[in-house]
Design a protein around this motif. Structure first.
Motif, PDB file in Angstrom:
ATOM      1  N   GLN A 156      -4.857   8.861  11.528  1.00  0.00           N
ATOM      2  CA  GLN A 156      -4.831   8.416  10.130  1.00  0.00           C
ATOM      3  C   GLN A 156      -3.706   7.404   9.899  1.00  0.00           C
ATOM      4  N   LYS A 157      -3.757   6.306  10.609  1.00  0.00           N
ATOM      5  CA  LYS A 157      -2.737   5.266  10.456  1.00  0.00           C
ATOM      6  C   LYS A 157      -3.103   4.316   9.322  1.00  0.00           C
ATOM      7  N   PHE A 158      -2.055   3.786   8.680  1.00  0.00           N
ATOM      8  CA  PHE A 158      -2.240   2.773   7.639  1.00  0.00           C
ATOM      9  C   PHE A 158      -1.387   1.573   8.018  1.00  0.00           C
ATOM     10  N   PRO A 159      -1.862   0.751   8.947  1.00  0.00           N
ATOM     11  CA  PRO A 159      -1.034  -0.310   9.536  1.00  0.00           C
ATOM     12  C   PRO A 159      -0.644  -1.423   8.578  1.00  0.00           C
ATOM     13  N   CYS A 160      -1.402  -1.587   7.472  1.00  0.00           N
ATOM     14  CA  CYS A 160      -1.131  -2.692   6.541  1.00  0.00           C
ATOM     15  C   CYS A 160      -0.564  -2.226   5.205  1.00  0.00           C
ATOM     16  N   LEU A 161      -0.431  -0.921   5.003  1.00  0.00           N
ATOM     17  CA  LEU A 161      -0.030  -0.392   3.700  1.00  0.00           C
ATOM     18  C   LEU A 161       1.393  -0.804   3.345  1.00  0.00           C
ATOM     19  N   ARG A 162       1.550  -1.413   2.147  1.00  0.00           N
ATOM     20  CA  ARG A 162       2.867  -1.850   1.681  1.00  0.00           C
ATOM     21  C   ARG A 162       3.337  -1.087   0.453  1.00  0.00           C
ATOM     22  N   SER A 163       2.407  -0.493  -0.301  1.00  0.00           N
ATOM     23  CA  SER A 163       2.775   0.247  -1.505  1.00  0.00           C
ATOM     24  C   SER A 163       2.025   1.565  -1.539  1.00  0.00           C
ATOM     25  N   LEU A 164       2.763   2.663  -1.717  1.00  0.00           N
ATOM     26  CA  LEU A 164       2.166   4.007  -1.748  1.00  0.00           C
ATOM     27  C   LEU A 164       2.677   4.754  -2.968  1.00  0.00           C
ATOM     28  N   SER A 165       1.744   5.268  -3.767  1.00  0.00           N
ATOM     29  CA  SER A 165       2.089   6.050  -4.953  1.00  0.00           C
ATOM     30  C   SER A 165       1.351   7.381  -4.911  1.00  0.00           C
ATOM     31  N   LEU A 166       2.102   8.474  -5.024  1.00  0.00           N
ATOM     32  CA  LEU A 166       1.524   9.816  -5.054  1.00  0.00           C
ATOM     33  C   LEU A 166       1.963  10.501  -6.351  1.00  0.00           C
ATOM     34  N   SER A 167       0.979  10.882  -7.188  1.00  0.00           N
ATOM     35  CA  SER A 167       1.271  11.541  -8.458  1.00  0.00           C
ATOM     36  C   SER A 167       0.479  12.834  -8.556  1.00  0.00           C
ATOM     37  N   TYR A 168       1.169  13.918  -8.868  1.00  0.00           N
ATOM     38  CA  TYR A 168       0.511  15.228  -9.004  1.00  0.00           C
ATOM     39  C   TYR A 168      -0.320  15.561  -7.766  1.00  0.00           C
ATOM     40  N   VAL A 169       0.265  15.293  -6.640  1.00  0.00           N
ATOM     41  CA  VAL A 169      -0.381  15.552  -5.357  1.00  0.00           C
ATOM     42  C   VAL A 169       0.268  16.758  -4.700  1.00  0.00           C
ATOM     43  N   SER A 170      -0.555  17.636  -4.139  1.00  0.00           N
ATOM     44  CA  SER A 170      -0.049  18.782  -3.392  1.00  0.00           C
ATOM     45  C   SER A 170       0.045  18.403  -1.917  1.00  0.00           C
ATOM     46  N   ASP A 175       3.910  17.220   6.108  1.00  0.00           N
ATOM     47  CA  ASP A 175       2.815  16.247   6.040  1.00  0.00           C
ATOM     48  C   ASP A 175       3.258  14.945   5.367  1.00  0.00           C
ATOM     49  N   LEU A 176       4.108  15.057   4.332  1.00  0.00           N
ATOM     50  CA  LEU A 176       4.592  13.852   3.665  1.00  0.00           C
ATOM     51  C   LEU A 176       5.446  13.019   4.618  1.00  0.00           C
ATOM     52  N   SER A 177       6.270  13.695   5.388  1.00  0.00           N
ATOM     53  CA  SER A 177       7.115  12.997   6.354  1.00  0.00           C
ATOM     54  C   SER A 177       6.271  12.300   7.419  1.00  0.00           C
ATOM     55  N   ILE A 178       5.247  13.009   7.920  1.00  0.00           N
ATOM     56  CA  ILE A 178       4.369  12.436   8.943  1.00  0.00           C
ATOM     57  C   ILE A 178       3.568  11.272   8.363  1.00  0.00           C
ATOM     58  N   PHE A 179       3.078  11.450   7.127  1.00  0.00           N
ATOM     59  CA  PHE A 179       2.299  10.402   6.467  1.00  0.00           C
ATOM     60  C   PHE A 179       3.115   9.113   6.362  1.00  0.00           C
ATOM     61  N   LEU A 180       4.402   9.255   6.020  1.00  0.00           N
ATOM     62  CA  LEU A 180       5.255   8.086   5.878  1.00  0.00           C
ATOM     63  C   LEU A 180       5.427   7.348   7.208  1.00  0.00           C
ATOM     64  N   THR A 181       5.516   8.093   8.295  1.00  0.00           N
ATOM     65  CA  THR A 181       5.642   7.453   9.615  1.00  0.00           C
ATOM     66  C   THR A 181       4.347   6.742  10.018  1.00  0.00           C
ATOM     67  N   ALA A 182       3.223   7.165   9.403  1.00  0.00           N
ATOM     68  CA  ALA A 182       1.934   6.522   9.694  1.00  0.00           C
ATOM     69  C   ALA A 182       1.746   5.234   8.905  1.00  0.00           C
ATOM     70  N   CYS A 183       2.761   4.878   8.088  1.00  0.00           N
ATOM     71  CA  CYS A 183       2.713   3.649   7.288  1.00  0.00           C
ATOM     72  C   CYS A 183       3.899   2.767   7.685  1.00  0.00           C
TER      73      CYS A 183
END
Length: 429
Positions: A156-170, A175-183
């Motif tokens: 689940q890589k996001f190689p081009c993602l420049r802006s990420l917004s998470l609101s009211y997300v569980s 997982d949040l730490s890993i997700f950030l490394t995938a961006c």
């Protein structure tokens, strides 16, 4: 002279690409559909050259009256008649939950061309956005009211993602730490009212990124956050309850904003040297410790300490120290409880705030000390151009309070005759 309407022939000769841009600027799906029915050329532009489409339940009251199945059909038909969408916004949080199948179909149909996705849809069951949109060319992703689980960074890589917004997300801290490394290219991160799942109730949340430049954190309660971000330029914390917040960075931080945050230990390490803006409001601080944290910010241009409460009643903001440490300061905003010591010790010395051109001062309870404070600061700002007085005026006031306010008004009128070149404004609430 007003603009003349475009001649009919000129409209007919507009390239379909231009019409596609016009339709994309409309944004709202209903408006796009109505406009595209103008003629065959506009319908072609909708099908092949539309790049932005928005479904927002606030745009059209009828969204709330339609059945779930009927709404799913409308959205499906609209999206499937387009080719090459680059920006898709589906903001349907306040309508009934959708079935997962049609939502997956919308995302699968558009994911290869999407650059921007704003997604706020409740589905049954919950769907995995990261699995569907990963490994694509998405540059902006805004998720709300969703659940993120089981992040697989190798897939689940996001190689081009420049802006990420998470609101009211569980999401779990891991997982949040890993997700950030995938961006690897993310520069802007917004975290609002997250439901952070912790495996250990006393564990910390550690986030690490080399590309991040701007982070906004709101309404999050945790024991400890450690943020390692070498390129961070803007740090904003609002309405958070934390025991520890630590920033590990390489000194590129330019803006620090803290609003209504409860934190026992705040540490920005060696990140203060390039600070240009410090904005602190509704915050309890130990001034000596806070000042030590930002004392090396010789490039500071704006300092705002608003509605702050001092941890020690005997603490005083030493304006002379502010003058010495922040020689480039141009905007100074101060509002806190005034005591005799503030006047006696806070304004002592013959210092000058040479570069301050805008001064904002506020009170919550008006007193004679405020007049002395205003006069003392004006004397020390020789190049001031603008003075803004903020005050709280309650509906029910005693005779004594009215007299104090009247005395202050008369005092300001007399004082400003001495400073005719200064623009004075009053903002009361």
């Amino acid at each position: 002279m007003g603009l003349l309407p475009l001649p009919k022939k000129a409209m007919e000769h507009l390239p379909v690409e231009v019409i596609g841009n016009i339709l994309s600027r409309l944004g709202a799906a209903r408006d796009v559909v109505i406009a595209s029915s103008t003629c065959r050329k506009w319908r072609e532009a909708w099908r092949n050259h539309l790049h932005t489409l928005t479904f927002n339940s606030n745009d059209w009251p009828l969204y709330h009256e339609l059945t779930r199945s009927r709404l799913e059909i409308i959205v499906t038909q609209t999206i499937f008649q387009t080719n090459g969408l680059q920006c898709l916004s589906i903001m349907m949080d306040d309508v009934d939950e959708f079935s997962a199948a049609p939502v997956i179909a919308w995302l699968m149909y558009t994911r290869e061309t999407l650059r921007e996705l704003h997604y706020n849809v409740r589905t049954t069951p919950n769907i995995n956005i990261l699995e569907i949109c990963g490994r694509q060319r998405l540059e902006v992703l805004a998720l709300a009211h969703n659940t993120i689980t089981g992040v697989e960074p190798s897939y689940q890589k996001f190689p081009c993602l420049r802006s990420l917004s998470l609101s009211y997300v569980s999401v779990s801290a891991l997982d949040l730490s890993i997700f950030l490394t995938a961006c690897p290219k993310v520069e802007v991160l917004s975290l609002i009212s997250l439901d952070i799942v912790m495996s250990d109730p006393h564990a910390s949340m550690e986030l690490s990124t080399n590309s991040l430049k701007d982070i906004y954190v709101e309404a999050i309660s945790l024991d400890k956050i450690i943020l390692e971000a070498d390129s961070l330029e803007k740090l904003q914390l609002k309405d958070c309850t934390l025991e520890v917040f630590e920033l590990v960075s390489k000194g590129k931080l330019r803006l620090l904003k803290i609003d209504d945050v409860s934190v026992i230990h705040l540490d920005i390490g060696e990140s203060a040297e390039n600070l240009e803006i410090v904005d602190v409001s509704n915050f309890t601080i130990m001034w000596s410790k806070f000042h030590h944290m930002i004392a090396k910010s010789s490039k500071l241009r704006r300092l705002r300490l608003w509605a702050v409460v001092f941890d020690d009643d005997d603490e005083v903001v030493d304006i002379e120290t502010i003058s010495a440490c922040f020689p480039q300061l141009t905007h100074l905003s101060l509002s806190y409880e005034l005591r005799e010591a503030v006047i006696q010790y806070g304004l002592q010395g013959s210092f000058q705030l040479e570069n301050v051109v805008v001064l904002e001062l506020g009170w919550t309870v008006i007193s004679d000390l405020f007049s002395q404070w205003v006069a003392g600061l004006l004397e020390r700002c020789p190049n001031l151009r603008k003075l803004v007085i903020h005050g709280v005026v309650s509906e029910t006031k005693t005779h004594e309070e009215c007299q104090t306010l009247a005395k202050f008004t008369s005092f300001i009128v007399r004082l400003m005759k001495k400073y005719l070149k200064i623009d004075v404004q009053f903002e009361y609430e």
